[in-house]
Motif scaffolding. Structure first.
Motif, PDB file in Angstrom:
ATOM      1  N   GLY A 190      22.019  10.920 -11.427  1.00 39.56           N
ATOM      2  CA  GLY A 190      21.852  11.579 -10.132  1.00 39.56           C
ATOM      3  C   GLY A 190      20.387  11.726  -9.760  1.00 39.56           C
ATOM      4  O   GLY A 190      20.018  11.604  -8.585  1.00 39.56           O
ATOM      5  N   SER A 191      19.543  11.967 -10.742  1.00 34.34           N
ATOM      6  CA  SER A 191      18.100  12.072 -10.478  1.00 34.34           C
ATOM      7  C   SER A 191      17.525  10.726 -10.061  1.00 34.34           C
ATOM      8  O   SER A 191      16.657  10.658  -9.190  1.00 34.34           O
ATOM      9  N   SER A 192      18.018   9.661 -10.676  1.00 34.86           N
ATOM     10  CA  SER A 192      17.572   8.319 -10.291  1.00 34.86           C
ATOM     11  C   SER A 192      17.929   8.053  -8.831  1.00 34.86           C
ATOM     12  O   SER A 192      17.108   7.572  -8.048  1.00 34.86           O
ATOM     13  N   LYS A 193      19.145   8.401  -8.465  1.00 39.10           N
ATOM     14  CA  LYS A 193      19.587   8.204  -7.076  1.00 39.10           C
ATOM     15  C   LYS A 193      18.764   9.065  -6.116  1.00 39.10           C
ATOM     16  O   LYS A 193      18.380   8.616  -5.043  1.00 39.10           O
ATOM     17  N   ALA A 194      18.492  10.292  -6.522  1.00 32.24           N
ATOM     18  CA  ALA A 194      17.690  11.193  -5.676  1.00 32.24           C
ATOM     19  C   ALA A 194      16.258  10.673  -5.528  1.00 32.24           C
ATOM     20  O   ALA A 194      15.693  10.719  -4.432  1.00 32.24           O
ATOM     21  N   GLN A 195      15.682  10.168  -6.614  1.00 33.27           N
ATOM     22  CA  GLN A 195      14.324   9.617  -6.548  1.00 33.27           C
ATOM     23  C   GLN A 195      14.280   8.380  -5.648  1.00 33.27           C
ATOM     24  O   GLN A 195      13.313   8.172  -4.911  1.00 33.27           O
ATOM     25  N   LEU A 196      15.327   7.561  -5.694  1.00 34.80           N
ATOM     26  CA  LEU A 196      15.385   6.389  -4.824  1.00 34.80           C
ATOM     27  C   LEU A 196      15.451   6.821  -3.363  1.00 34.80           C
ATOM     28  O   LEU A 196      14.732   6.287  -2.513  1.00 34.80           O
ATOM     29  N   HIS A 197      16.288   7.801  -3.083  1.00 35.22           N
ATOM     30  CA  HIS A 197      16.390   8.322  -1.712  1.00 35.22           C
ATOM     31  C   HIS A 197      15.037   8.882  -1.260  1.00 35.22           C
ATOM     32  O   HIS A 197      14.585   8.611  -0.142  1.00 35.22           O
ATOM     33  N   ARG A 198      14.400   9.648  -2.134  1.00 39.85           N
ATOM     34  CA  ARG A 198      13.089  10.228  -1.826  1.00 39.85           C
ATOM     35  C   ARG A 198      12.058   9.126  -1.553  1.00 39.85           C
ATOM     36  O   ARG A 198      11.303   9.199  -0.587  1.00 39.85           O
ATOM     37  N   ARG A 241       0.838  -1.205   0.000  1.00 37.89           N
ATOM     38  CA  ARG A 241       0.000   0.000   0.000  1.00 37.89           C
ATOM     39  C   ARG A 241       0.871   1.252   0.000  1.00 37.89           C
ATOM     40  O   ARG A 241       0.596   2.203  -0.732  1.00 37.89           O
ATOM     41  N   ALA A 242       1.905   1.249   0.834  1.00 37.95           N
ATOM     42  CA  ALA A 242       2.791   2.405   0.922  1.00 37.95           C
ATOM     43  C   ALA A 242       3.525   2.627  -0.405  1.00 37.95           C
ATOM     44  O   ALA A 242       3.634   3.766  -0.871  1.00 37.95           O
ATOM     45  N   VAL A 243       4.012   1.574  -1.015  1.00 40.06           N
ATOM     46  CA  VAL A 243       4.691   1.699  -2.304  1.00 40.06           C
ATOM     47  C   VAL A 243       3.718   2.242  -3.348  1.00 40.06           C
ATOM     48  O   VAL A 243       4.067   3.098  -4.159  1.00 40.06           O
ATOM     49  N   ALA A 244       2.484   1.766  -3.308  1.00 40.78           N
ATOM     50  CA  ALA A 244       1.471   2.201  -4.282  1.00 40.78           C
ATOM     51  C   ALA A 244       1.170   3.689  -4.181  1.00 40.78           C
ATOM     52  O   ALA A 244       0.754   4.300  -5.164  1.00 40.78           O
ATOM     53  N   THR A 245       1.380   4.281  -3.008  1.00 38.93           N
ATOM     54  CA  THR A 245       1.057   5.700  -2.831  1.00 38.93           C
ATOM     55  C   THR A 245       2.216   6.629  -3.185  1.00 38.93           C
ATOM     56  O   THR A 245       2.046   7.847  -3.140  1.00 38.93           O
ATOM     57  N   LEU A 246       3.374   6.077  -3.512  1.00 41.35           N
ATOM     58  CA  LEU A 246       4.513   6.923  -3.878  1.00 41.35           C
ATOM     59  C   LEU A 246       4.241   7.645  -5.188  1.00 41.35           C
ATOM     60  O   LEU A 246       3.523   7.139  -6.046  1.00 41.35           O
ATOM     61  N   PRO A 247       4.843   8.817  -5.365  1.00 42.09           N
ATOM     62  CA  PRO A 247       4.745   9.482  -6.664  1.00 42.09           C
ATOM     63  C   PRO A 247       5.270   8.528  -7.753  1.00 42.09           C
ATOM     64  O   PRO A 247       6.210   7.764  -7.504  1.00 42.09           O
ATOM     65  N   PRO A 248       4.692   8.560  -8.935  1.00 43.76           N
ATOM     66  CA  PRO A 248       5.026   7.572  -9.968  1.00 43.76           C
ATOM     67  C   PRO A 248       6.511   7.408 -10.277  1.00 43.76           C
ATOM     68  O   PRO A 248       6.995   6.283 -10.372  1.00 43.76           O
ATOM     69  N   ARG A 249       7.249   8.502 -10.439  1.00 41.43           N
ATOM     70  CA  ARG A 249       8.677   8.356 -10.780  1.00 41.43           C
ATOM     71  C   ARG A 249       9.474   7.775  -9.621  1.00 41.43           C
ATOM     72  O   ARG A 249      10.340   6.930  -9.822  1.00 41.43           O
ATOM     73  N   ALA A 250       9.171   8.212  -8.407  1.00 41.56           N
ATOM     74  CA  ALA A 250       9.856   7.662  -7.235  1.00 41.56           C
ATOM     75  C   ALA A 250       9.532   6.178  -7.100  1.00 41.56           C
ATOM     76  O   ALA A 250      10.414   5.357  -6.813  1.00 41.56           O
ATOM     77  N   ARG A 251       8.265   5.822  -7.298  1.00 42.26           N
ATOM     78  CA  ARG A 251       7.859   4.413  -7.216  1.00 42.26           C
ATOM     79  C   ARG A 251       8.573   3.592  -8.293  1.00 42.26           C
ATOM     80  O   ARG A 251       9.089   2.510  -8.022  1.00 42.26           O
ATOM     81  N   ALA A 252       8.624   4.120  -9.512  1.00 44.65           N
ATOM     82  CA  ALA A 252       9.273   3.387 -10.599  1.00 44.65           C
ATOM     83  C   ALA A 252      10.744   3.138 -10.288  1.00 44.65           C
ATOM     84  O   ALA A 252      11.243   2.019 -10.451  1.00 44.65           O
ATOM     85  N   ARG A 302       5.751   6.737   5.845  1.00 40.79           N
ATOM     86  CA  ARG A 302       4.410   6.137   5.738  1.00 40.79           C
ATOM     87  C   ARG A 302       4.268   4.866   6.540  1.00 40.79           C
ATOM     88  O   ARG A 302       3.187   4.506   6.963  1.00 40.79           O
ATOM     89  N   LEU A 303       5.394   4.182   6.755  1.00 38.42           N
ATOM     90  CA  LEU A 303       5.356   2.952   7.532  1.00 38.42           C
ATOM     91  C   LEU A 303       5.677   3.182   9.005  1.00 38.42           C
ATOM     92  O   LEU A 303       5.607   2.262   9.808  1.00 38.42           O
ATOM     93  N   GLY A 304       6.030   4.425   9.338  1.00 35.87           N
ATOM     94  CA  GLY A 304       6.311   4.758  10.730  1.00 35.87           C
ATOM     95  C   GLY A 304       7.594   4.166  11.267  1.00 35.87           C
ATOM     96  O   GLY A 304       7.706   3.853  12.435  1.00 35.87           O
ATOM     97  N   VAL A 305       8.608   4.003  10.397  1.00 37.27           N
ATOM     98  CA  VAL A 305       9.901   3.464  10.840  1.00 37.27           C
ATOM     99  C   VAL A 305      10.995   4.469  10.703  1.00 37.27           C
ATOM    100  O   VAL A 305      10.935   5.418  10.035  1.00 37.27           O
ATOM    101  N   LEU A 327      10.097   8.565   1.938  1.00 43.30           N
ATOM    102  CA  LEU A 327       8.632   8.590   2.013  1.00 43.30           C
ATOM    103  C   LEU A 327       8.077   7.272   2.572  1.00 43.30           C
ATOM    104  O   LEU A 327       7.142   7.276   3.369  1.00 43.30           O
ATOM    105  N   LEU A 328       8.668   6.174   2.163  1.00 46.19           N
ATOM    106  CA  LEU A 328       8.214   4.865   2.665  1.00 46.19           C
ATOM    107  C   LEU A 328       8.420   4.764   4.173  1.00 46.19           C
ATOM    108  O   LEU A 328       7.530   4.279   4.891  1.00 46.19           O
TER     109      LEU A 328
END
Length: 186
Positions: free
Chosen positions: A167-175, A132-143, A183-186, A179-180
């Protein structure tokens, strides 16, 4: 002489089925479909954010594209690799076309997704909360998250496929990870 490995036997079987299907043998293509439908659906489901009905449609679309492109398959890679890439591209084209925040419905699709297969065809170890948390990520970050952490792609491959800098790929992964965690409270 050592006997062939399971992987080698599967690759030989795939090659024979691909040759037959490329020649118009529908039964051979159906065998390929049965063999890989779970893996294709799994990767598409994760990339489009848990939208069960849409993932089903995109899975069918990926196999239609595979059927159409099969005569041009050059056996430069394993069929499974080629099909997986085609499935990822199908899902990414969908994400590019919609550019909207995904939604996750707490309906029957969510319950169906509990038992879905991952891209390797195995039962998923991810909990519904994580899905559920992964599904709510912005599309590019999720991808980026799915391609990097689940599918094992390198940042260079992700950047090329999504049309972004490494660098954008790495930044999106970090983001996405940040966010996860939130959303998961960890």
């Amino acid at each position: 002489m050592t006997p062939p490995t399971t992987h080698e036997v599967a690759a030989e079987t795939d090659a024979a089925l691909v040759r037959s299907a490329a020649g118009g043998d529908m039964q051979a293509f159906e065998a390929l479909y049965r063999r890989y439908a779970g893996r294709v659906h799994g990767v598409i489901m994760r990339l489009v954010g848990g939208q069960g009905v849409r993932a089903e449609d995109l899975t069918q679309e990926a196999f239609v594209r595979a059927w159409q492109a099969l005569p041009k398959f050059r056996f430069e890679s394993a069929f499974s690799t080629w099909l997986h890439r085609l499935a990822v591209n199908t899902a990414l084209m969908e994400l590019r076309s919609r550019r909207a925040q995904p939604r996750f419905d707490d309906d029957e699709d969510a319950l169906e997704d509990l038992g879905m297969l991952d891209s390797a065809g195995q039962g998923t170890a991810l909990s519904m909360d994580l899905e559920r948390a992964v599904a709510t990520l912005p599309p590019r970050a999720r991808a980026v998250l799915v391609l990097y952490d689940v599918e094992g792609w390198k940042h260079e491959e992700i950047a090329a496929e999504l049309g972004m800098a490494v660098g954008s790929s790495k930044a999106q992964l970090h983001r996405a990870r940040h966010l996860l965690r939130g959303r998961l409270g960890v």
